[in-house]
Design a protein around this motif. Sequence first.
Motif, PDB file in Angstrom:
ATOM      1  N   ILE A   1      90.415 104.332  60.079  1.00 36.07           N
ATOM      2  CA  ILE A   1      91.414 103.635  59.275  1.00 36.07           C
ATOM      3  C   ILE A   1      90.889 103.568  57.843  1.00 36.07           C
ATOM      4  N   TYR A   2      91.647 104.114  56.904  1.00 37.13           N
ATOM      5  CA  TYR A   2      91.134 104.234  55.539  1.00 37.13           C
ATOM      6  C   TYR A   2      92.293 104.216  54.556  1.00 37.13           C
ATOM      7  N   SER A   3      91.997 104.332  53.252  1.00 35.69           N
ATOM      8  CA  SER A   3      93.040 104.211  52.246  1.00 35.69           C
ATOM      9  C   SER A   3      92.805 105.160  51.089  1.00 35.69           C
ATOM     10  N   ASP A   4      93.903 105.533  50.437  1.00 30.65           N
ATOM     11  CA  ASP A   4      93.800 106.381  49.250  1.00 30.65           C
ATOM     12  C   ASP A   4      93.399 105.582  48.016  1.00 30.65           C
ATOM     13  N   ALA A   5      93.346 104.242  48.129  1.00 30.57           N
ATOM     14  CA  ALA A   5      93.023 103.396  46.982  1.00 30.57           C
ATOM     15  C   ALA A   5      91.676 102.692  47.118  1.00 30.57           C
ATOM     16  N   ASP A   6      90.880 103.085  48.091  1.00 33.88           N
ATOM     17  CA  ASP A   6      89.569 102.462  48.307  1.00 33.88           C
ATOM     18  C   ASP A   6      88.609 102.906  47.207  1.00 33.88           C
ATOM     19  N   ASP A   7      88.043 101.949  46.465  1.00 34.10           N
ATOM     20  CA  ASP A   7      87.141 102.299  45.367  1.00 34.10           C
ATOM     21  C   ASP A   7      85.681 102.374  45.792  1.00 34.10           C
TER      22      ASP A   7
END
Length: 291
Positions: free
Chosen positions: A229-235
């Motif tokens: 589970i991950y995101s395109d906006a994770d910095d």
Amino acid sequence: MAALSDFSRVNEIVLVRSPASEDRTLSAEGSLSSRSSKTTLAGGGATPETILLLSWGDAAARHIEKYTSMYTKLYPGAKIILVRGGVADFLYRWDRAQRKLVEPAVKILSESADESTLLVHVMSNAGSKTWSTINKLYRESTGRPLSNAVTIMDSAPGRWRFGQTWTALSRSLPRAFLPRMALSFVFGMILSVIQLKDFLTPGLDILDAVREQMNDATAAGKGARRCYIYSDADDIIGTGDVEEHAKEAQQKGWAVELVKFQGSTHVGHYKQNPERYLESIQKTWFGRWNN
């Protein structure tokens, strides 16, 4: 009520919550004896008997409680073993000290769980590092790898990059100006030394070693599955790092599902869309991704 008040503290990083219906005795060493019935859902599928939750770096108890409460409601019959990771495991805590701290968790897992009844939830790089330490001890104790358990990978695993690592560390710093500046200087120096050491010394860095261990090809058992589970906006954790690790895991024998969120922050996917997050966990446990 204090956060995590329904957990029994074993040591500074290991806490355990057992179902209210369970007759149990918890010792300071982490030995747990219990008598509980196996919980089942309508349709005959068994729910997890044990959940190993490995939190992100220096997470506040009130934030972790959102996930422990989630699991308490989702799987009320499960024992929850919470292990809290932190900056110390990367910067200055020796491997021997890390192993000693997670020993109680490994003891409980070895005595009361096997991979078929265990759900592992890994959060961020700190959770990944904790997983690595526990896996080594668990394999020594049982002869089996932890990677055969159904596993949820939330915002993990990433890679060791100065900028992203600094962003992660900075979020654990105190808000007061002087302590924050002092610790920023100390952490910056330590990171610089680590970066220089990795440049001059051959071999894998900390996170690459963890990533490799998670995808140890000799460990993939038949039916072992993971959900990333991950995101395109994770910095902090790059999408490419997650997808690369997932692809490699699939090639080496794991059944893999990728659940990509749009716009959610680091370990903030549950907050953005709890329904989708819960559905991902349940589908992974039952292996029903195509349903």
